[in-house]
Design an enzyme around this catalytic site. Sequence first.
Site, mmCIF file in Angstrom:
data_model
loop_
_atom_site.group_PDB
_atom_site.id
_atom_site.type_symbol
_atom_site.label_atom_id
_atom_site.label_comp_id
_atom_site.label_asym_id
_atom_site.label_seq_id
_atom_site.Cartn_x
_atom_site.Cartn_y
_atom_site.Cartn_z
ATOM 1 N N HIS A 134 0.869 -1.181 0.000
ATOM 2 C CA HIS A 134 0.000 0.000 0.000
ATOM 3 C C HIS A 134 0.910 1.237 0.000
ATOM 4 C CE1 HIS A 134 -4.059 -1.836 0.650
ATOM 5 N NE2 HIS A 134 -3.274 -2.884 0.852
ATOM 6 N N CYS A 188 -7.671 -0.652 3.778
ATOM 7 C CA CYS A 188 -8.166 -1.810 4.523
ATOM 8 C C CYS A 188 -9.114 -1.329 5.611
ATOM 9 C CB CYS A 188 -6.994 -2.573 5.143
ATOM 10 S SG CYS A 188 -7.529 -3.950 6.161
HETATM 11 P P1 HMG Z 1 -16.470 -14.287 12.940
HETATM 12 O O1 HMG Z 1 -17.564 -13.371 13.359
HETATM 13 O O2 HMG Z 1 -15.380 -14.584 13.916
HETATM 14 O O3 HMG Z 1 -17.026 -15.671 12.349
HETATM 15 O O4 HMG Z 1 -15.848 -13.724 11.601
HETATM 16 P P2 HMG Z 1 -18.089 -16.693 12.794
HETATM 17 O O5 HMG Z 1 -17.672 -17.982 12.176
HETATM 18 O O6 HMG Z 1 -18.324 -16.619 14.276
HETATM 19 O O7 HMG Z 1 -19.427 -16.188 12.051
HETATM 20 C C1 HMG Z 1 -20.127 -15.027 12.437
HETATM 21 C C2 HMG Z 1 -21.157 -14.682 11.354
HETATM 22 O O8 HMG Z 1 -20.524 -14.426 10.097
HETATM 23 C C3 HMG Z 1 -22.145 -15.830 11.083
HETATM 24 O O9 HMG Z 1 -23.357 -15.222 10.662
HETATM 25 C C4 HMG Z 1 -21.532 -16.519 9.890
HETATM 26 O O10 HMG Z 1 -22.473 -17.225 9.125
HETATM 27 C C5 HMG Z 1 -20.981 -15.349 9.106
HETATM 28 P P3 HMG Z 1 -24.586 -14.988 11.690
HETATM 29 O O11 HMG Z 1 -24.874 -16.343 12.231
HETATM 30 O O12 HMG Z 1 -24.070 -14.023 12.745
HETATM 31 O O13 HMG Z 1 -25.640 -14.393 10.824
HETATM 32 N N1 HMG Z 1 -19.843 -15.729 8.261
HETATM 33 C C6 HMG Z 1 -19.767 -15.486 6.942
HETATM 34 N N2 HMG Z 1 -20.632 -14.908 6.076
HETATM 35 C C7 HMG Z 1 -20.244 -14.839 4.777
HETATM 36 N N3 HMG Z 1 -19.046 -15.311 4.330
HETATM 37 C C8 HMG Z 1 -18.178 -15.892 5.162
HETATM 38 C C9 HMG Z 1 -18.535 -15.998 6.530
HETATM 39 N N4 HMG Z 1 -17.900 -16.516 7.608
HETATM 40 C C10 HMG Z 1 -18.722 -16.340 8.661
HETATM 41 N N5 HMG Z 1 -17.012 -16.340 4.712
HETATM 42 C C11 HMG Z 1 -14.599 -13.777 9.554
HETATM 43 C C12 HMG Z 1 -14.731 -14.319 10.969
HETATM 44 C C13 HMG Z 1 -13.240 -14.161 9.028
HETATM 45 C C14 HMG Z 1 -15.692 -14.343 8.701
HETATM 46 C C15 HMG Z 1 -14.753 -12.241 9.646
HETATM 47 O O14 HMG Z 1 -13.837 -11.761 10.563
HETATM 48 C C16 HMG Z 1 -14.521 -11.560 8.320
HETATM 49 O O15 HMG Z 1 -15.320 -11.712 7.389
HETATM 50 N N6 HMG Z 1 -13.430 -10.800 8.196
HETATM 51 C C17 HMG Z 1 -13.116 -10.194 6.932
HETATM 52 C C18 HMG Z 1 -12.124 -9.129 7.111
HETATM 53 C C19 HMG Z 1 -11.746 -8.588 5.753
HETATM 54 O O16 HMG Z 1 -12.328 -8.907 4.737
HETATM 55 N N7 HMG Z 1 -10.727 -7.728 5.771
HETATM 56 C C20 HMG Z 1 -10.248 -7.136 4.557
HETATM 57 C C21 HMG Z 1 -9.541 -8.111 3.670
HETATM 58 S S1 HMG Z 1 -7.901 -8.486 4.195
HETATM 59 C C22 HMG Z 1 -6.944 -7.194 3.557
HETATM 60 O O17 HMG Z 1 -7.471 -6.250 3.008
HETATM 61 C C23 HMG Z 1 -5.449 -7.316 3.630
HETATM 62 C C24 HMG Z 1 -4.811 -7.731 2.289
HETATM 63 O O18 HMG Z 1 -5.166 -6.818 1.274
HETATM 64 C C25 HMG Z 1 -3.299 -7.782 2.451
HETATM 65 C C26 HMG Z 1 -2.695 -6.497 3.050
HETATM 66 O O19 HMG Z 1 -2.906 -5.423 2.495
HETATM 67 O O20 HMG Z 1 -2.030 -6.638 4.071
HETATM 68 C C27 HMG Z 1 -5.277 -9.119 1.850
HETATM 69 MG MG MG Z 2 -4.189 -4.956 0.890
#
Ligand code: HMG
Ligand code: MG
Length: 305
Positions: free
Chosen positions: A210, A241
Amino acid sequence: MPLPTSVKLFEMAPRDGLQNEPGGIVPTATKIALIERLAKAGITHIEAASFVSPKWVPQMVDAVEVMAGIKRQPGVVYSALTPNLKGLENALTVGVEEVAVFGAASEAFSQKNINCSIAESLARFEPVLERARDAGIRVRGYVSCVLGCPYEGEIAPAKVAEVAKALYEMGCYEVSLGDTIGVGTPLAAKRMIEATRQHVPIEFLAAHFHDTYGMALANLYAVMEEGVSVIDAATAGLGGCPYAKGASGNVATEDVLYLLEGLGIETGIDLQAVIDTGFWITHELGRKPSSKVALAKASAIENKN
Ligand code: HMG
Ligand code: MG
């Protein structure tokens, strides 16, 4: 070490670029048009969507519709983030050929971003890789905060190497090293690569920088000197992010292409088509590209007329 003769560019605008976009959900049709324009410009690796919880990242809520809606070009890989099995199963319903898991070199960032520790995340990724292997699709791995963390500050290169090694040994075909908040400088970037390449062959390492502090191009040059030949970038420098406040987007694809062209390094991508796409998408979002190259080329054309 000589610079690489060719570079694989992994386009991030549709995912990293848009995931943090404020001001309402970008229409699905706009996301699809962006991906199709990028492929038309000659980009062969595009991170198109993210199968994460919409409660965590609302902007990626239409991942299924986006992946299903793209008119796929032969030879182009359309990838998506899948942090867990639920994400992977959703991605499989729309026929992805590649997905990515994402971990971090910082405990605090891991907790904020994916709600678990580094060790828990690695344990969570194991079944994702197993299921992906059964389905015959490739998995990329990310390590965030490789040059600094918004919560913990400095990150030891050895910690980056440890997490990258775990992802590689688990079966990730490539490990992308994220300077999530863009704080790195060239010497730190080199040291981080030197530590990591002892565990993951250099050809399987990607730079995901970034550009928050304007250091990304300098850092890319430094790691290309170490042999890195895979670069993540986002057209128009879009993005940030959601769990790293104030961090700006990936280094702009236009700026990377201009640098690579100047160095005589092949990418096969049409710079002007990417510039045009950057102006188009930022117009849709109500602003201008943050790519210096795009702005300079546009003003050169204006001055001519
Ligand atoms: P959690 O709350 O710990 O998970 O989230 P959970 O298993 O307890 O589930 C909670 C709820 O989320 C449930 O729904 C699940 O069904 C749902 P509810 O019963 O409450 O209605 N759920 C999902 N729904 C859709 N798709 C899924 C999913 N998993 C659970 N896959 C989790 C854990 C990882 C899902 C959450 O923390 C999350 O989605 N985090 C995403 C964070 C993210 O996207 N960050 C940005 C991307 S990373 C980035 O940008 C860095 C990168 O570019 C590299 C860099 O720059 O360094 C890659
Ligand atoms: Mg990134």
